[in-house]
Write a protein that holds these residues in place. Sequence first.
Motif: not given
Length: 685
Positions: A465-475, A547-552, A670-682
């Motif tokens: 149940x758990x894997x199905x509801x999380x994976x399908x949320x990102x289809x 997204x959602x990442x899962x230990x398969x 785990x679920x996760x959220x990613x956002x762009x920070x910027x373009x940086x030099x070393x």
Amino acid sequence: MKHICILLVLISAIVNGYAQHDAPLQFGNKDYYVKWMSPNNMKKEVGKHEKMELGVILLNNVNNEIAKFIKTSKDGLNPFDPEDISIEATFVSPTNNEKKIFGFYYQPHKRNGETWRIDPVKYNWRIRFAPDEIGVWKMSIKIIVKDKIHQSIGVKFHCVASEQKGIVTLKKSNRYIYLSESDQPFFTIGHNIAHSAYYKLTPKKAEQHKLWLTELAENGGNFFRLEMGAQNALPDWNDYKNYATKMPQMGEFDGLIEHAQGLGLYFILFRHHTEVCTGEDWEVAKWSNNPYKLGFGLKNRTGYFTNEQVIKWQKNALRYIFSRWGYSTSFAFYEYQELDNWVKGLKRETGYNTQEAIALFSKWYVGQQKYIKEELSYDKLFINTYATTPGFEYKPKNKGMFAHSDLIGFHKYGQNKDINYNDKYDKAVALWENWKKPLFIEEMGVDAYGKNNYLPIYKCSNAAFHNSIWSTSFMGGAGTGMIWWWDRGVHDFEHYKDYKPLAAFFKDERLDSKEYIPQKWHSKLSIKRALIENYALVSEDGYVAIGWVHNATHYWRNIKSPCLEELTSAGQFKTPHKLKDGYSIGGKGAERTDFTKKSDAYTKKGIQDVSGQTFEIKGLKSSSLFGKSNWYEMIYYSTVSGEKISTEFYKATIWGKLKPKYPNVDESDFSYKIKYVGELSKEQK
């Protein structure tokens, strides 16, 4: 502040002797009365999108003729036939939009143990309406009895905003559905709580249904599917022209729909294919019991879809359904589900192939749809699904049933690993690409038939149940995939609690702020041997992703527990588990399921530790090979508690990929959220 609709009754001189809170609206013959029934207050106040209900009394001689018909199904006046009696209310909005709402015959019942008894009322006709515009409305009512018209005096009511969220709406070429009051995307979270009894509705089972809806809503759910079935409130099933025997069940439906709206739940109301199926496994709903087959002596199913008199009475039933429940904004979608099963018997009788049979069905369906939209004036959305979607439906040029659908849906069952990763995902992507309509993965769950009855695993683990509801949320769909087996473990074993962190994750996401594109990834060429799988929605401009990442390897076959060991060793439970609805799982059946099959096992090592291993997300902003790099912030969340776990920063590769590390936390996904920070030099980094 909650606003109200105030009824301003224009009482004529004839009725000035009545106290206003008791005063009926008077018709041409003063023995016809209309009374305010609800909301139950002296001021007669109604919120926007909330139900106002009026009761109507007819002449005694008319009631006597109705009583004859209810008893005999042939003599007297038929309250379910508009050619005998029609009550029509015309509402004119502040912007002069006119809506005609029909009254319906009403006979309430009270619960009496595990059955019901009649609860006599004077006002046996009801009109239900929910105003949807702010300002002064006008209303008039007329009653037609065998072509004799009785016209009411006029009324007005003033409507302003309420706390209701409004109706579900769509936007062209948009993945999501919207709520009219906020114009915000409505990401649906929930499952099929279709009915409380496969064969016979009882008061106890109706109350159980309400409890399941409460559990759904209290744990972040906002959406479900509800069957209008022969075993519950389908009005015309016992007798296509006399709905009196279904009044108790329809009364339970009244309470259920009001309960859903009170909880803020929206639903799909669907008709079941069993109405025209052979149905050996169905006690009530099957073709041999179909009231149109019996009442009209239909020799085959073609007549069900083409006979003009049959269609006339089918439309009478639709008029009753929508007059009684169409007011509710929670009632968002109307559906005929599993179309391939609706035409299965038709194909057998006619020799048609699926596409030819669907063409005949489609002509019938368009007539039903047009009647609901144009003659009944209800703005519900329409969705259609197949048990197995045929290839011709993927191509709009073929003009199949999806051409007549506001939304697209599909069904996919199975407990193997590739059901999520390949079958569901690939179908969702292909249907969106071809139709550009919002999509529901409308039914999913483990197989539950013959030698493939995997329902007992719901007792042992929530992983499927758990894997199905999380994976399908990102289809790329309009919401989570919807489990079917609600009363076979989802509620008994409290799997629905997994919705709460998922709802928290999506709560503040404005999904239409970007054009999100779904993607999937796994760590090995073969999904069977994959250690990590990832599903994500990445914005087209590469700035954000969720997204959602899962230990398969955390998969029900690999989980060690006494419960699962009992199933794998014996193929059943020593003592079958009886669920709250009376159904037992894991008992000895005619065909035993082999829970040891390893056709999709990932590894013989069982669940493995994947902490620190990398996975991939593509479609982000590419870094320069020698110049500045594009950096992203990534926040991980627990899918168990919903809490934030960690914040990491990652540099995109020159191919626009992120390669984050799997968190070193003892959780399987785990679920996760990613956002762009910027373009940086070393140096800036």
